[in-house]
Scaffold this motif. Sequence first.
Motif, PDB file in Angstrom:
ATOM      1  N   LEU A  78       0.849  -1.185   0.000  1.00  0.00           N
ATOM      2  CA  LEU A  78       0.000   0.000   0.000  1.00  0.00           C
ATOM      3  C   LEU A  78       0.887   1.238   0.000  1.00  0.00           C
ATOM      4  CD1 LEU A  78      -2.730  -1.267   2.474  1.00  0.00           C
ATOM      5  CD2 LEU A  78      -2.866  -1.131  -0.011  1.00  0.00           C
ATOM      6  N   PRO A  79       0.446   2.337  -0.608  1.00  0.00           N
ATOM      7  CA  PRO A  79       1.335   3.476  -0.840  1.00  0.00           C
ATOM      8  C   PRO A  79       1.573   4.387   0.349  1.00  0.00           C
ATOM      9  CG  PRO A  79      -0.806   3.903  -1.801  1.00  0.00           C
ATOM     10  CD  PRO A  79      -0.840   2.494  -1.277  1.00  0.00           C
ATOM     11  N   VAL A  80       0.805   4.240   1.428  1.00  0.00           N
ATOM     12  CA  VAL A  80       0.995   5.082   2.611  1.00  0.00           C
ATOM     13  C   VAL A  80       0.952   4.214   3.860  1.00  0.00           C
ATOM     14  CG1 VAL A  80       0.069   7.203   1.567  1.00  0.00           C
ATOM     15  CG2 VAL A  80      -1.483   5.619   2.730  1.00  0.00           C
ATOM     16  N   ALA A  81       1.415   4.784   4.968  1.00  0.00           N
ATOM     17  CA  ALA A  81       1.418   4.099   6.258  1.00  0.00           C
ATOM     18  C   ALA A  81       1.133   5.149   7.343  1.00  0.00           C
ATOM     19  CB  ALA A  81       2.783   3.440   6.484  1.00  0.00           C
ATOM     20  N   PRO A  82       0.827   4.766   8.550  1.00  0.00           N
ATOM     21  CA  PRO A  82       0.461   3.409   8.978  1.00  0.00           C
ATOM     22  C   PRO A  82      -0.981   3.091   8.588  1.00  0.00           C
ATOM     23  CG  PRO A  82       0.330   4.929  10.829  1.00  0.00           C
ATOM     24  CD  PRO A  82       0.816   5.738   9.662  1.00  0.00           C
ATOM     25  N   LEU A 114       5.955   0.121   4.961  1.00  0.00           N
ATOM     26  CA  LEU A 114       5.397  -0.509   3.768  1.00  0.00           C
ATOM     27  C   LEU A 114       4.379  -1.591   4.151  1.00  0.00           C
ATOM     28  CD1 LEU A 114       5.840  -0.269   0.674  1.00  0.00           C
ATOM     29  CD2 LEU A 114       7.304  -2.273   0.867  1.00  0.00           C
ATOM     30  N   PRO A 115       3.146  -1.174   4.489  1.00  0.00           N
ATOM     31  CA  PRO A 115       2.122  -2.183   4.793  1.00  0.00           C
ATOM     32  C   PRO A 115       1.765  -2.969   3.540  1.00  0.00           C
ATOM     33  CG  PRO A 115       1.183   0.031   4.794  1.00  0.00           C
ATOM     34  CD  PRO A 115       2.656   0.192   4.609  1.00  0.00           C
ATOM     35  N   VAL A 116       1.408  -4.223   3.744  1.00  0.00           N
ATOM     36  CA  VAL A 116       1.144  -5.125   2.616  1.00  0.00           C
ATOM     37  C   VAL A 116      -0.163  -5.868   2.858  1.00  0.00           C
ATOM     38  CG1 VAL A 116       1.978  -7.207   1.418  1.00  0.00           C
ATOM     39  CG2 VAL A 116       3.597  -5.411   2.069  1.00  0.00           C
ATOM     40  N   VAL A 117      -0.960  -5.997   1.794  1.00  0.00           N
ATOM     41  CA  VAL A 117      -2.113  -6.885   1.819  1.00  0.00           C
ATOM     42  C   VAL A 117      -1.673  -8.187   1.172  1.00  0.00           C
ATOM     43  CG1 VAL A 117      -4.472  -7.245   1.024  1.00  0.00           C
ATOM     44  CG2 VAL A 117      -3.717  -4.950   1.628  1.00  0.00           C
ATOM     45  N   ARG A 118      -1.840  -9.278   1.897  1.00  0.00           N
ATOM     46  CA  ARG A 118      -1.401 -10.578   1.385  1.00  0.00           C
ATOM     47  C   ARG A 118      -2.596 -11.505   1.232  1.00  0.00           C
ATOM     48  NH1 ARG A 118       3.802 -12.782   3.970  1.00  0.00           N
ATOM     49  NH2 ARG A 118       4.613 -11.289   2.457  1.00  0.00           N
TER      50      ARG A 118
END
Length: 198
Positions: A78-82, A114-118
Amino acid sequence: MMLIERTTVAAAALPLAQFKAHLRLGTGFADAGDQDAYLETLLRAALAAIEARTGKVLISRSFSYVLYGWRRGGSQSLPVAPVRAVTEIRIVDRDGVAVPVAPERYHLLADAHLPVVRGTGGAMPGIPFEGSAEIDFEAGFGPDWAAVPEDLGHAVLLLAAHYYENRLEQTVGGGAMPFGIAALTDRWRMLRLTPGSA
């Protein structure tokens, strides 16, 4: 790819009183609130600039991320955090028909940068030809100014003050972040160690 901000920062969440104190504006005068709308505009501009520089959402709000192919078959950064939560993923076909993805088919891997959807089982749902995926999520440090890390909050106030003090500036070019602000924000920026592998 396109990031869409679904909700905006409420005026009440902005540190208007702190900004006035930072500028050392006079108080107790009949016209003391005359500049409030302008000061709010400067705060919003500074907030946007600091968020763009760091990739961090300072005050919580909702976003949608639209993409036309997964970066990797089994996950998507995803392009932003948190990121606090992924609220929905939809697969949209070429005719605009959207089908929600069952929540058990994916999960969020929270990360400071760098949050990720898995995808569950190592695969994200397929995106049809000329279709897209839409990821709705909530991001931000918290709902109000008190949740913003002090160094980032101070950077916003410094940059908004810079805008205020240089509002009549006519020079073209430059655009570099003032040093004090860069020093406050640099530790929050993501280091890219490989050419786009994330």
